[in-house]
Design an enzyme around this catalytic site. Structure first.
Site, PDB file in Angstrom:
ATOM      1  N   ASP A   1       0.862  -1.171   0.000  1.00  0.00           N
ATOM      2  CA  ASP A   1       0.000   0.000   0.000  1.00  0.00           C
ATOM      3  C   ASP A   1       0.903   1.227   0.000  1.00  0.00           C
ATOM      4  O   ASP A   1       1.541   1.540   1.004  1.00  0.00           O
ATOM      5  CB  ASP A   1      -0.899  -0.015   1.244  1.00  0.00           C
ATOM      6  CG  ASP A   1      -1.862   1.158   1.281  1.00  0.00           C
ATOM      7  OD1 ASP A   1      -1.807   2.011   0.371  1.00  0.00           O
ATOM      8  OD2 ASP A   1      -2.669   1.224   2.232  1.00  0.00           O
TER       9      ASP A   1
ATOM     10  N   TYR B   1     -10.104  13.966  -5.003  1.00  0.00           N
ATOM     11  CA  TYR B   1      -9.340  13.368  -6.098  1.00  0.00           C
ATOM     12  C   TYR B   1      -8.858  14.434  -7.070  1.00  0.00           C
ATOM     13  O   TYR B   1      -7.670  14.484  -7.413  1.00  0.00           O
ATOM     14  CB  TYR B   1     -10.180  12.334  -6.833  1.00  0.00           C
ATOM     15  CG  TYR B   1      -9.499  11.807  -8.072  1.00  0.00           C
ATOM     16  CD1 TYR B   1      -8.472  10.866  -7.974  1.00  0.00           C
ATOM     17  CD2 TYR B   1      -9.858  12.268  -9.339  1.00  0.00           C
ATOM     18  CE1 TYR B   1      -7.826  10.396  -9.107  1.00  0.00           C
ATOM     19  CE2 TYR B   1      -9.213  11.804 -10.474  1.00  0.00           C
ATOM     20  CZ  TYR B   1      -8.198  10.869 -10.357  1.00  0.00           C
ATOM     21  OH  TYR B   1      -7.555  10.410 -11.482  1.00  0.00           O
TER      22      TYR B   1
ATOM     23  N   LYS C   1      -4.966  15.565  -8.039  1.00  0.00           N
ATOM     24  CA  LYS C   1      -4.400  15.527  -9.377  1.00  0.00           C
ATOM     25  C   LYS C   1      -3.957  16.915  -9.848  1.00  0.00           C
ATOM     26  O   LYS C   1      -3.003  17.030 -10.632  1.00  0.00           O
ATOM     27  CB  LYS C   1      -5.404  14.917 -10.356  1.00  0.00           C
ATOM     28  CG  LYS C   1      -5.563  13.411 -10.162  1.00  0.00           C
ATOM     29  CD  LYS C   1      -4.242  12.676 -10.331  1.00  0.00           C
ATOM     30  CE  LYS C   1      -4.378  11.176 -10.186  1.00  0.00           C
ATOM     31  NZ  LYS C   1      -3.119  10.436 -10.367  1.00  0.00           N
TER      32      LYS C   1
END
Length: 278
Positions: free
Chosen positions: A63, A153, A157
């Site tokens: 992970d 998210y 990005k």
């Protein structure tokens, strides 16, 4: 007496068990690279595909949101010279920000940002010392869009897109290149893992690119040392629109495709959801 063969170059690919990362690793194997591949899901099937193309492969299931996971991958690389790093690991998280579990939010940030930077810094230092190497970072066109119902998210990005170009500038004159691949919606397990099965974007095949196509675009951009590449004409048009439209207009457009409950999940997504839950 047999002639000594030159050692094959080494590529490190994260998120390599499926999707874009899997196809990036295939591209590398096809181009004569040996591989160190990492993912947080099993890699055995992918490794067999890479080895079938002649690559020697070391797989690490970790992970990369955890410092221990990144360190385990760095240990697996050892003292070997890395010729190409494809930092592709990342995942999304759909839904309204106020309804999201904060541990899931942290996992997105730590995977997409913290773990990515940790790995890049370690490998890039080695490349600069050797004065050669290619780095490909998977960003997203989402980085240009205020992502209503995908806010964390898209924010992560935006950071990665910006960071990649900044690092490229810092490394001018070192013969180490940094390229940023910016895909749009791609036909992978991304939407299931991000809990976005009931959104328009997850169920509109016309919006989707295939991961093999996206990976080839990114891999070629990396080899050519391009600073950034948006995969696909429709995605290029979206980026252009995002740069000229008011930010709140872009956020509203994003809401229309990313708000949960606008459609039903496909049978394939339902199956992927069951597999992910195992």
């Amino acid at each position: 007496m047999d002639e000594l063969k030159a050692p094959r170059p080494l590529a490190v690919v994260t998120g390599a068990s499926s999707g874009i990362g899997y196809h990036l690793a295939l591209c590398a194997a096809e181009h004569g690279y040996d591989l160190v591949v990492a993912a947080d899901t099993p890699l055995a099937d992918a490794v067999r595909d890479f080895e079938a193309l002649g690559a020697q492969v070391q797989a690490v299931q970790v992970d990369l949101a955890q410092s221990e996971g990144v360190q385990k991958l760095i240990t697996a690389i050892g003292e070997r010279e890395v010729d190409a790093l494809m930092a592709n690991s990342g995942h999304g998280l759909g839904g309204a920000f106020l309804q999201q579990d904060f541990e899931e939010i942290l996992h997105v940030i730590n995977t997409n940002v913290t773990g990515t930077l940790h790995l890049i810094q370690n490998v890039a230092r080695r490349m600069v010392a050797k004065r050669r190497g290619h780095i490909l970072v998977t960003g997203s066109i989402a980085g240009f869009q205020p992502g209503a119902f995908q806010a964390v998210y898209n924010g992560s990005k935006a950071f990665i897109d910006s960071f990649s170009l900044a690092l490229r500038n810092e490394l001018k004159g070192t013969d180490v290149t940094v390229s940023c691949l910016m895909p749009g919606p791609t036909d992978t397990e991304f939407f299931v893992r991000a809990h976005m099965e009931t959104t328009k974007v997850a169920n509109d095949g016309k919006m989707m690119m295939q991961p093999a196509e996206v990976a080839k675009i990114g891999f070629q951009a990396m080899l050519q040392g391009e600073p950034d590449v948006v995969a696909g004409l429709k995605n290029k048009m979206q980026v252009a629109a995002s740069k000229v439209l008011p930010a709140q207009a872009v956020a509203e457009m994003h809401r229309k495709v990313a708000e949960p409950g606008t459609t039903e999940p496909t049978p394939q997504q339902q199956h992927q959801g069951k597999e992910t839950a195992k």
